[in-house]
Design a protein around this motif. Structure first.
Motif, PDB file in Angstrom:
ATOM      1  N   ASP A 124       0.829  -1.216   0.000  1.00  0.00           N
ATOM      2  CA  ASP A 124       0.000   0.000   0.000  1.00  0.00           C
ATOM      3  C   ASP A 124       0.861   1.263   0.000  1.00  0.00           C
ATOM      4  OD1 ASP A 124      -2.112  -1.726   0.070  1.00  0.00           O
ATOM      5  OD2 ASP A 124      -2.414  -1.564   2.239  1.00  0.00           O
ATOM      6  N   ARG A 125       1.947   1.182   0.741  1.00  0.00           N
ATOM      7  CA  ARG A 125       2.851   2.332   0.812  1.00  0.00           C
ATOM      8  C   ARG A 125       3.455   2.614  -0.569  1.00  0.00           C
ATOM      9  NH1 ARG A 125       8.216   1.777   4.691  1.00  0.00           N
ATOM     10  NH2 ARG A 125       9.277   3.670   4.044  1.00  0.00           N
ATOM     11  N   THR A 126       3.689   1.548  -1.318  1.00  0.00           N
ATOM     12  CA  THR A 126       4.279   1.712  -2.642  1.00  0.00           C
ATOM     13  C   THR A 126       3.276   2.326  -3.614  1.00  0.00           C
ATOM     14  OG1 THR A 126       5.634  -0.204  -2.149  1.00  0.00           O
ATOM     15  CG2 THR A 126       5.585   0.502  -4.442  1.00  0.00           C
ATOM     16  N   TYR A 171      16.645  -6.849  -0.828  1.00  0.00           N
ATOM     17  CA  TYR A 171      15.688  -7.924  -0.583  1.00  0.00           C
ATOM     18  C   TYR A 171      14.718  -7.610   0.546  1.00  0.00           C
ATOM     19  CZ  TYR A 171      17.888  -9.806   3.670  1.00  0.00           C
ATOM     20  OH  TYR A 171      18.344  -9.969   4.945  1.00  0.00           O
ATOM     21  N   ASN A 172      15.075  -6.657   1.422  1.00  0.00           N
ATOM     22  CA  ASN A 172      14.196  -6.443   2.579  1.00  0.00           C
ATOM     23  C   ASN A 172      12.943  -5.636   2.240  1.00  0.00           C
ATOM     24  OD1 ASN A 172      15.629  -4.067   2.214  1.00  0.00           O
ATOM     25  ND2 ASN A 172      15.705  -3.588   4.382  1.00  0.00           N
ATOM     26  N   TYR A 173      13.059  -4.809   1.198  1.00  0.00           N
ATOM     27  CA  TYR A 173      11.894  -4.093   0.661  1.00  0.00           C
ATOM     28  C   TYR A 173      11.921  -4.267  -0.847  1.00  0.00           C
ATOM     29  CZ  TYR A 173      10.785  -1.579   4.988  1.00  0.00           C
ATOM     30  OH  TYR A 173      10.401  -1.239   6.265  1.00  0.00           O
ATOM     31  N   PRO A 174      11.692  -5.497  -1.333  1.00  0.00           N
ATOM     32  CA  PRO A 174      11.904  -5.747  -2.758  1.00  0.00           C
ATOM     33  C   PRO A 174      10.923  -4.984  -3.648  1.00  0.00           C
ATOM     34  CG  PRO A 174      10.935  -7.661  -1.698  1.00  0.00           C
ATOM     35  CD  PRO A 174      11.239  -6.688  -0.610  1.00  0.00           C
ATOM     36  N   ASN A 176       8.933  -1.947  -2.317  1.00  0.00           N
ATOM     37  CA  ASN A 176       8.901  -0.527  -1.977  1.00  0.00           C
ATOM     38  C   ASN A 176      10.182   0.216  -2.316  1.00  0.00           C
ATOM     39  OD1 ASN A 176       9.441   1.693   0.344  1.00  0.00           O
ATOM     40  ND2 ASN A 176       7.383   1.740  -0.474  1.00  0.00           N
ATOM     41  N   GLU A 177      11.307  -0.321  -1.882  1.00  0.00           N
ATOM     42  CA  GLU A 177      12.549   0.435  -2.081  1.00  0.00           C
ATOM     43  C   GLU A 177      12.933   0.449  -3.554  1.00  0.00           C
ATOM     44  OE1 GLU A 177      15.141   0.361   1.703  1.00  0.00           O
ATOM     45  OE2 GLU A 177      14.108   2.014   0.794  1.00  0.00           O
ATOM     46  N   THR A 178      12.644  -0.659  -4.239  1.00  0.00           N
ATOM     47  CA  THR A 178      12.964  -0.713  -5.654  1.00  0.00           C
ATOM     48  C   THR A 178      12.128   0.302  -6.417  1.00  0.00           C
ATOM     49  OG1 THR A 178      13.346  -3.052  -5.351  1.00  0.00           O
ATOM     50  CG2 THR A 178      13.127  -2.288  -7.590  1.00  0.00           C
ATOM     51  N   GLN A 302      16.066  -6.566   9.911  1.00  0.00           N
ATOM     52  CA  GLN A 302      16.555  -6.522   8.524  1.00  0.00           C
ATOM     53  C   GLN A 302      16.090  -5.240   7.833  1.00  0.00           C
ATOM     54  OE1 GLN A 302      16.224 -11.110   7.190  1.00  0.00           O
ATOM     55  NE2 GLN A 302      14.370 -10.222   7.966  1.00  0.00           N
ATOM     56  N   ARG A 303      16.371  -4.116   8.433  1.00  0.00           N
ATOM     57  CA  ARG A 303      16.032  -2.820   7.830  1.00  0.00           C
ATOM     58  C   ARG A 303      17.273  -1.954   7.897  1.00  0.00           C
ATOM     59  NH1 ARG A 303      12.931  -0.669  11.852  1.00  0.00           N
ATOM     60  NH2 ARG A 303      12.266   1.069  10.560  1.00  0.00           N
ATOM     61  N   CYS A 304      17.502  -1.179   6.850  1.00  0.00           N
ATOM     62  CA  CYS A 304      18.682  -0.309   6.909  1.00  0.00           C
ATOM     63  C   CYS A 304      18.514   0.697   8.037  1.00  0.00           C
ATOM     64  CB  CYS A 304      18.944   0.362   5.580  1.00  0.00           C
ATOM     65  SG  CYS A 304      17.614   1.397   5.031  1.00  0.00           S
ATOM     66  N   THR A 305      17.256   1.032   8.352  1.00  0.00           N
ATOM     67  CA  THR A 305      17.001   2.009   9.413  1.00  0.00           C
ATOM     68  C   THR A 305      16.887   1.379  10.803  1.00  0.00           C
ATOM     69  OG1 THR A 305      14.691   1.786   8.822  1.00  0.00           O
ATOM     70  CG2 THR A 305      15.813   3.730   7.978  1.00  0.00           C
ATOM     71  N   ALA A 306      17.062   0.064  10.904  1.00  0.00           N
ATOM     72  CA  ALA A 306      16.920  -0.589  12.215  1.00  0.00           C
ATOM     73  C   ALA A 306      17.901   0.005  13.227  1.00  0.00           C
ATOM     74  CB  ALA A 306      17.179  -2.089  12.074  1.00  0.00           C
ATOM     75  N   CYS A 460      14.145   4.765  14.663  1.00  0.00           N
ATOM     76  CA  CYS A 460      14.499   5.315  13.348  1.00  0.00           C
ATOM     77  C   CYS A 460      13.586   4.704  12.291  1.00  0.00           C
ATOM     78  CB  CYS A 460      15.947   4.970  13.011  1.00  0.00           C
ATOM     79  SG  CYS A 460      17.157   5.681  14.143  1.00  0.00           S
ATOM     80  N   GLN A 461      13.313   5.466  11.266  1.00  0.00           N
ATOM     81  CA  GLN A 461      12.538   4.941  10.147  1.00  0.00           C
ATOM     82  C   GLN A 461      12.714   5.833   8.931  1.00  0.00           C
ATOM     83  OE1 GLN A 461       8.495   5.120  11.811  1.00  0.00           O
ATOM     84  NE2 GLN A 461       8.140   6.954  10.582  1.00  0.00           N
ATOM     85  N   ARG A 462      12.354   5.258   7.791  1.00  0.00           N
ATOM     86  CA  ARG A 462      12.447   6.023   6.557  1.00  0.00           C
ATOM     87  C   ARG A 462      11.229   6.934   6.390  1.00  0.00           C
ATOM     88  NH1 ARG A 462      13.612   4.157   0.409  1.00  0.00           N
ATOM     89  NH2 ARG A 462      12.690   5.971  -0.552  1.00  0.00           N
ATOM     90  N   GLY A 463      10.056   6.395   6.708  1.00  0.00           N
ATOM     91  CA  GLY A 463       8.815   7.095   6.414  1.00  0.00           C
ATOM     92  C   GLY A 463       8.542   8.241   7.361  1.00  0.00           C
ATOM     93  N   PRO A 464       7.509   9.042   7.102  1.00  0.00           N
ATOM     94  CA  PRO A 464       6.717   9.055   5.883  1.00  0.00           C
ATOM     95  C   PRO A 464       7.581   9.398   4.667  1.00  0.00           C
ATOM     96  CG  PRO A 464       5.925  10.713   7.474  1.00  0.00           C
ATOM     97  CD  PRO A 464       7.111  10.074   8.071  1.00  0.00           C
ATOM     98  N   PRO A 468      12.918  13.608   3.687  1.00  0.00           N
ATOM     99  CA  PRO A 468      14.187  13.221   3.042  1.00  0.00           C
ATOM    100  C   PRO A 468      14.799  11.971   3.663  1.00  0.00           C
ATOM    101  CG  PRO A 468      14.406  15.332   4.198  1.00  0.00           C
ATOM    102  CD  PRO A 468      12.971  14.956   4.256  1.00  0.00           C
ATOM    103  N   PHE A 469      15.230  11.080   2.809  1.00  0.00           N
ATOM    104  CA  PHE A 469      15.867   9.840   3.246  1.00  0.00           C
ATOM    105  C   PHE A 469      17.263   9.839   2.644  1.00  0.00           C
ATOM    106  CE2 PHE A 469      16.452   5.142   2.413  1.00  0.00           C
ATOM    107  CZ  PHE A 469      16.738   4.831   3.726  1.00  0.00           C
ATOM    108  N   THR A 470      18.255  10.014   3.506  1.00  0.00           N
ATOM    109  CA  THR A 470      19.622  10.065   3.004  1.00  0.00           C
ATOM    110  C   THR A 470      20.582   9.698   4.133  1.00  0.00           C
ATOM    111  OG1 THR A 470      21.211  11.437   1.789  1.00  0.00           O
ATOM    112  CG2 THR A 470      19.848  12.586   3.410  1.00  0.00           C
TER     113      THR A 470
HETATM  114  O1  G3H Z   1      15.912  -0.863   4.663  1.00  0.00           O
HETATM  115  C1  G3H Z   1      15.730   0.330   4.839  1.00  0.00           C
HETATM  116  C2  G3H Z   1      14.410   0.955   4.627  1.00  0.00           C
HETATM  117  O2  G3H Z   1      14.496   2.136   3.916  1.00  0.00           O
HETATM  118  C3  G3H Z   1      13.750   1.209   5.903  1.00  0.00           C
HETATM  119  O3  G3H Z   1      12.513   1.728   5.722  1.00  0.00           O
HETATM  120  O4  G3H Z   1      12.255   2.651   7.983  1.00  0.00           O
HETATM  121  O5  G3H Z   1      10.307   2.387   6.513  1.00  0.00           O
HETATM  122  O6  G3H Z   1      11.420   0.383   7.474  1.00  0.00           O
HETATM  123  P1  G3H Z   1      11.577   1.774   7.011  1.00  0.00           P
END
Ligand code: G3H
Length: 525
Positions: A124-126, A171-174, A176-178, A302-306, A460-464, A468-470
């Motif tokens: 849904d987010r995608t 692979y963790n957001y195959p 959404n992130e793609t 398994q999130r880059c923002t974990a 930590c999180q990417r959203g909303p 900016p996500f950097t």
């Molecule tokens: O794997 C990294 C993602 O960008 C993390 O997104 O913070 O929404 O899980 P999220």
């Protein structure tokens, strides 16, 4: 095995086509099997989900040629198309995409083990991301539907595409992130070559036809295969203009280094991170613990923002550790569709052994597993181990674990975590827990210079996705957000003319006849 009817794998997927030149080409060569680490039977056995083509260098270069031809030195249908028409293509795509929700969500659960609510959220987010991108692009177009005049020069300034974009997602957001790379890159008029990640591949199958029938031939090319076999030759060729990758800095560097024209190549990269939480002694402990649980254990870490390391003030560390460990042990492990399953199977078969290696190294150097279930291993899982006290000589301090293990460090002087962050190779985000503004204010002023997002009293999180996500250092190159991504995948380009009767008459005629798609003051409502 008690798998609800709608989530059972009754038939494997034979993905025997790939998208190049606007055609879903049939592949009869070598294929790779796609397995889930989730078992459908007792005793445990990985489940075969289907097969994908193992394309070679030739097919990879066909995809590159297709993208280059679609761009056609800037003359292609897609890069010269009116903004309003590109948006219409994107709307056609997303309308079809929405009809595939159930299929994609089911595959997200099987391929990467993401639980049902999070898999639904990813889908849904995608979809929202696509719509938000369309709206932002309309606004960008409205803002540029005008002329400027300075020092006797008229200018009509817009953003134009960069050319050919190679898109590689994680692979963790195959999905959404793609898509957070692919969609903005595409809508700006670039042509795309996209190779799915190592897991989360089959979930793209339901979308291939929508890609094929929504965009002009060659604007989107989707290939399968090993990175080294397909992505490296594409980069080596030198005609890729943008490398868009979310994943590991080693892969990004390797691909970047084989491209022969380093100034031609732009990069949009989301890479590793080791986001810390800093829990000050006046922090609301319930709040901090709940946020740290979400930050360290969502999708098994398994999130880059974990949150990948927790710094807790020595005055409260014992209490924090006790309550935090109990909460970790209370988390339910289960298959993704099970109600309340917070911890789910790991998609990488070798991940439990890797995490065990980190635990063994840390315990050999003096850390203890402080939660009861920490390190309990099953066929496809290792229960999160809370490790304390963690020191800098341990691998778990240095490496981005990207999985279920939680290092805790106590500090007495705030300079300790600050120094560690400054010395780290990463600089994405931090979580800061505390209340007293006399302590928080100077800390915030420093932290914003070490990372790119300071999360006050939250994980930590990417959203909303509008934010900016950097990251700094090895954590990112360029900025993503709905708004920023459109800019990252384009360049300012403009038409300038001296302000005289001769030129102005031409400009007027260009506008009046609507002969140019670029020189246009049409306003998209
Ligand atoms: O794997 C990294 C993602 O960008 C993390 O997104 O913070 O929404 O899980 P999220």
């Amino acid at each position: 095995m008690n798998i609800p009817e709608q989530y059972q794998i009754k038939k494997t997927i034979t993905q025997n086509t790939y998208l190049v030149d606007g055609e879903l080409k049939t592949w009869t060569g070598e294929t790779s099997q796609v397995y889930s680490t989730i078992s459908s039977t007792e005793p445990y056995k990985p489940t075969l989900l289907g097969t994908i083509p193992t394309l070679g260098e030739k097919e990879a270069l066909d995809a590159l040629n297709s993208a280059v031809t679609a761009y056609d030195k800037g003359q292609g249908l897609w890069p010269t198309m009116k903004v309003v028409d590109r948006i219409a293509c994107m709307e056609k795509f997303v309308t079809q995409m929405k009809t595939k929700r159930d299929e994609v969500v089911k595959l997200l659960m099987w391929e990467i083990g993401k639980n049902l609510p999070d898999s639904e959220k990813e889908f849904d987010r995608t979809v929202d991301y696509v719509y938000d991108t369309i709206e932002d692009y309309k606004q960008m177009d409205r803002d540029s539907a005008k002329f400027e005049k300075h020092a006797g020069v008229n200018a009509h300034i817009r953003r134009g595409p960069l050319g050919v974009v190679l898109c590689l997602g994680p692979y963790n957001y195959p999905l959404n992130e793609t898509f957070a790379l692919l969609i903005p890159a595409l809508i700006m008029g670039n042509s795309i070559i996209f190779k799915p990640a190592k897991f989360g591949v089959l979930l793209l199958s339901p979308l291939l036809e929508a890609f094929q029938n929504s965009f002009p031939k060659g604007a989107v090319n989707i290939i399968y295969g090993r990175g080294r076999t397909v992505a490296s030759p594409i980069m080596k060729d030198g005609r890729v203009d943008v490398l868009a990758l979310i994943g590991n800095s080693k892969s990004a560097n390797a691909l970047q280094n084989v491209h022969p024209k380093s100034n031609r190549l732009r990069m949009v990269l989301g890479l590793e991170a080791k986001n810390p939480a800093i829990v000050l002694k006046d922090a609301d402990l319930d709040l901090a613990i709940n946020e740290c649980i979400a930050g360290t254990t969502s999708f098994n870490g398994q999130r880059c923002t974990a949150l990948k390391v927790l710094y807790v003030h020595e005055a409260i560390v014992d209490e924090f550790n006790k309550r935090f460990s109990e909460k970790v042990d209370a988390l339910k492990f289960g298959n993704p569709w099970e109600d309340g399953a917070k911890l789910t199977p790991l998609p990488e078969p070798d991940k439990p052994a890797y995490i065990q290696g980190l635990i063994d190294d840390a315990t050999a150097k003096g850390a203890k597993i402080i939660n009861k279930k920490g390190g309990e291993t099953t066929d496809n899982y290792i229960f999160p181990a809370v490790l304390y006290p963690v020191t800098k000589d341990m691998r778990v301090y240095e490496e981005e674990q990207f999985g279920p293990v939680i290092p805790v460090i106590s500090f007495s002087d705030i300079e300790e975590p600050l120094d560690d962050m400054a010395a780290s190779n990463y600089g994405q985000q931090v979580s800061l827990f505390g209340k007293d503004i006399k302590t928080l204010a100077p800390l915030i002023d420093v932290l914003v210079n070490l990372v790119c997002r300071v999360n006050l009293n939250s994980s930590c999180q990417r959203g909303p996705d509008v934010y900016p996500f950097t990251g700094r250092k090895d954590s990112a190159v360029a900025t993503l957000s709905v708004h920023d991504a459109l800019r990252s995948f384009s360049i300012r380009t403009f038409v300038a003319s001296k302000d005289n009767d001769y030129n102005n008459a031409i400009l007027k005629e260009l506008l009046h006849t609507r002969a140019s798609n670029f020189v246009s003051t049409d306003y998209i409502i």
